[in-house]
Motif scaffolding. Structure first.
Motif, PDB file in Angstrom:
ATOM      1  N   LYS A 285     -10.855   8.628  -6.113  1.00 19.58           N
ATOM      2  CA  LYS A 285      -9.700   7.777  -6.398  1.00 19.58           C
ATOM      3  C   LYS A 285      -8.452   8.648  -6.493  1.00 19.58           C
ATOM      4  O   LYS A 285      -8.061   9.100  -7.547  1.00 19.58           O
ATOM      5  CB  LYS A 285      -9.916   7.011  -7.709  1.00 19.58           C
ATOM      6  CG  LYS A 285      -8.851   5.944  -7.950  1.00 19.58           C
ATOM      7  CD  LYS A 285      -9.129   5.207  -9.253  1.00 19.58           C
ATOM      8  CE  LYS A 285      -8.054   4.139  -9.491  1.00 19.58           C
ATOM      9  NZ  LYS A 285      -8.279   3.414 -10.768  1.00 19.58           N
ATOM     10  N   ARG A 286      -7.837   8.853  -5.347  1.00 17.10           N
ATOM     11  CA  ARG A 286      -6.684   9.762  -5.295  1.00 17.10           C
ATOM     12  C   ARG A 286      -5.386   8.984  -5.537  1.00 17.10           C
ATOM     13  O   ARG A 286      -4.544   8.832  -4.659  1.00 17.10           O
ATOM     14  CB  ARG A 286      -6.644  10.466  -3.946  1.00 17.10           C
ATOM     15  CG  ARG A 286      -7.887  11.336  -3.710  1.00 17.10           C
ATOM     16  CD  ARG A 286      -7.851  12.024  -2.371  1.00 17.10           C
ATOM     17  NE  ARG A 286      -9.012  12.878  -2.182  1.00 17.10           N
ATOM     18  CZ  ARG A 286      -9.223  13.619  -1.102  1.00 17.10           C
ATOM     19  NH1 ARG A 286      -8.361  13.603  -0.108  1.00 17.10           N
ATOM     20  NH2 ARG A 286     -10.309  14.362  -1.012  1.00 17.10           N
ATOM     21  N   LEU A 287      -5.248   8.532  -6.758  1.00 13.62           N
ATOM     22  CA  LEU A 287      -4.080   7.759  -7.147  1.00 13.62           C
ATOM     23  C   LEU A 287      -3.266   8.574  -8.145  1.00 13.62           C
ATOM     24  O   LEU A 287      -3.731   8.834  -9.259  1.00 13.62           O
ATOM     25  CB  LEU A 287      -4.497   6.429  -7.776  1.00 13.62           C
ATOM     26  CG  LEU A 287      -3.373   5.492  -8.217  1.00 13.62           C
ATOM     27  CD1 LEU A 287      -2.558   5.018  -7.008  1.00 13.62           C
ATOM     28  CD2 LEU A 287      -3.943   4.293  -8.969  1.00 13.62           C
TER      29      LEU A 287
ATOM     30  N   GLU B 294       0.857  -1.192   0.000  1.00 14.08           N
ATOM     31  CA  GLU B 294       0.000   0.000   0.000  1.00 14.08           C
ATOM     32  C   GLU B 294       0.888   1.235   0.000  1.00 14.08           C
ATOM     33  O   GLU B 294       1.551   1.534   0.983  1.00 14.08           O
ATOM     34  CB  GLU B 294      -0.922  -0.019   1.226  1.00 14.08           C
ATOM     35  CG  GLU B 294      -1.989  -1.106   1.155  1.00 14.08           C
ATOM     36  CD  GLU B 294      -3.137  -0.817   2.099  1.00 14.08           C
ATOM     37  OE1 GLU B 294      -3.140   0.269   2.718  1.00 14.08           O
ATOM     38  OE2 GLU B 294      -4.023  -1.666   2.202  1.00 14.08           O
TER      39      GLU B 294
ATOM     40  N   ASN C 279      -0.028   9.224 -10.639  1.00 10.90           N
ATOM     41  CA  ASN C 279       0.878   8.447 -11.479  1.00 10.90           C
ATOM     42  C   ASN C 279       2.284   9.044 -11.414  1.00 10.90           C
ATOM     43  O   ASN C 279       2.808   9.588 -12.378  1.00 10.90           O
ATOM     44  CB  ASN C 279       0.360   8.440 -12.919  1.00 10.90           C
ATOM     45  CG  ASN C 279       1.189   7.541 -13.822  1.00 10.90           C
ATOM     46  OD1 ASN C 279       1.769   6.565 -13.357  1.00 10.90           O
ATOM     47  ND2 ASN C 279       1.253   7.887 -15.100  1.00 10.90           N
TER      48      ASN C 279
ATOM     49  N   ARG D  20       1.183   4.884   0.245  1.00 13.86           N
ATOM     50  CA  ARG D  20       0.365   6.000   0.728  1.00 13.86           C
ATOM     51  C   ARG D  20       1.225   7.181   1.161  1.00 13.86           C
ATOM     52  O   ARG D  20       2.383   7.034   1.526  1.00 13.86           O
ATOM     53  CB  ARG D  20      -0.473   5.554   1.935  1.00 13.86           C
ATOM     54  CG  ARG D  20      -1.510   4.485   1.616  1.00 13.86           C
ATOM     55  CD  ARG D  20      -2.254   4.084   2.883  1.00 13.86           C
ATOM     56  NE  ARG D  20      -3.274   3.082   2.616  1.00 13.86           N
ATOM     57  CZ  ARG D  20      -4.518   3.355   2.253  1.00 13.86           C
ATOM     58  NH1 ARG D  20      -4.891   4.624   2.132  1.00 13.86           N
ATOM     59  NH2 ARG D  20      -5.386   2.400   2.035  1.00 13.86           N
TER      60      ARG D  20
END
Length: 267
Positions: free
Chosen positions: A128-130, A46, A132, A48
């Protein structure tokens, strides 16, 4: 080590090494800002970072990046004065001017970062705080915003562009005059030595400014967006590795000081 050697050797208490000490400080903080958390995320499933931590990381990273842009231009100007106006060099590059120029570099970097960080922090982000990217930066954060980011991109282009392009122009102009002066050297060995130093500096400048321009001064919809992860490593990790080698360990005065301190470490 560079900071310590310059501090200990009184013969290195010159404008060039004063700027180099500041550059070393920037590089040290630069990599420290992003590398530990990046390595942690590479080891964990994970990956984060807190919302506050993300923006603190981004603010410091952009501040140091902007400061380095300005400082590279300042160092190029210092070399221009030293080579093209050697007799006036001590008068022009006095301690007061060096302090003011260094303070200006840090102010430009932090001012530029403050504008981008505040504007980005006011954006709403999707569930969706992803991002790149290996670390928090403006372009990947704009990608996950739920709001139109045209204003942010425009400010990034104009404000960031002034810092990046302005520093690059100062650097290239300085080295253009330096190379023109070097061409007047009568001996081939003298030309070779001078060109070797200038070429090394320009390689670092091209890698740093090239990767920064590719990341920040192009449309976000560009098809090469997915290459940002690789490109960001160039100015985040590669140039901080090359700068000490290019600016210090290929310098005879610095190597002399290093050998002297290693041979006689006691005060």
């Amino acid at each position: 080590m560079i900071i310590l050697i310059i501090h200990l050797d009184i013969q290195l208490h010159k404008p060039m090494y004063f700027f180099l000490r500041n550059l070393s400080m920037i590089e040290m903080l630069y990599t420290t800002t992003i590398t530990p958390n990046t390595l942690k995320n590479l080891l964990e499933k994970e990956k984060r970072i807190s919302f506050l931590g993300c923006f603190v990381q981004m603010f410091i990273f952009i501040s140091l990046g902007g400061s380095e842009c300005a400082l590279l231009g300042t160092m190029a100007y210092d070399r221009y004065v030293a080579i093209c106006h050697p007799l006036l060099y001590p008068t022009i590059m006095n301690q007061s001017l060096c302090l003011k120029m260094t303070l200006m570099c840090w102010t430009i970097g932090f001012g530029n970062s403050l504008v981008h960080t505040v504007l980005t922090a006011t954006l709403p982000f999707c569930h969706k705080r992803l991002i790149n990217q290996y670390f928090c930066d403006v372009p990947p954060l704009l990608k996950i915003s739920c709001k139109d980011t045209f204003i942010n991109e425009l400010v990034e282009f104009l404000v960031g562009g002034c810092v990046i392009v302005g520093s690059l122009i100062l650097t290239l102009l300085s080295y253009t005059f330096v190379i023109a002066e070097v061409l007047k050297i009568p001996t081939a060995s003298g030309k070779k030595k001078a060109f070797s130093t200038c070429t090394s500096h320009l390689i670092v400048v091209c890698i740093f400014f090239g990767s920064v321009i590719f990341t920040y001064l192009r449309p976000s919809s560009h098809s090469f967006y997915n290459y940002n992860q690789v490109i960001s490593l160039a100015y985040g990790l590669v140039t901080p590795l090359l700068n000490p080698i290019i600016y210090s360990f290929r310098n005879k005065d610095f190597l002399r000081a290093l050998h002297a301190i290693l041979a006689n470490p006691s005060p």
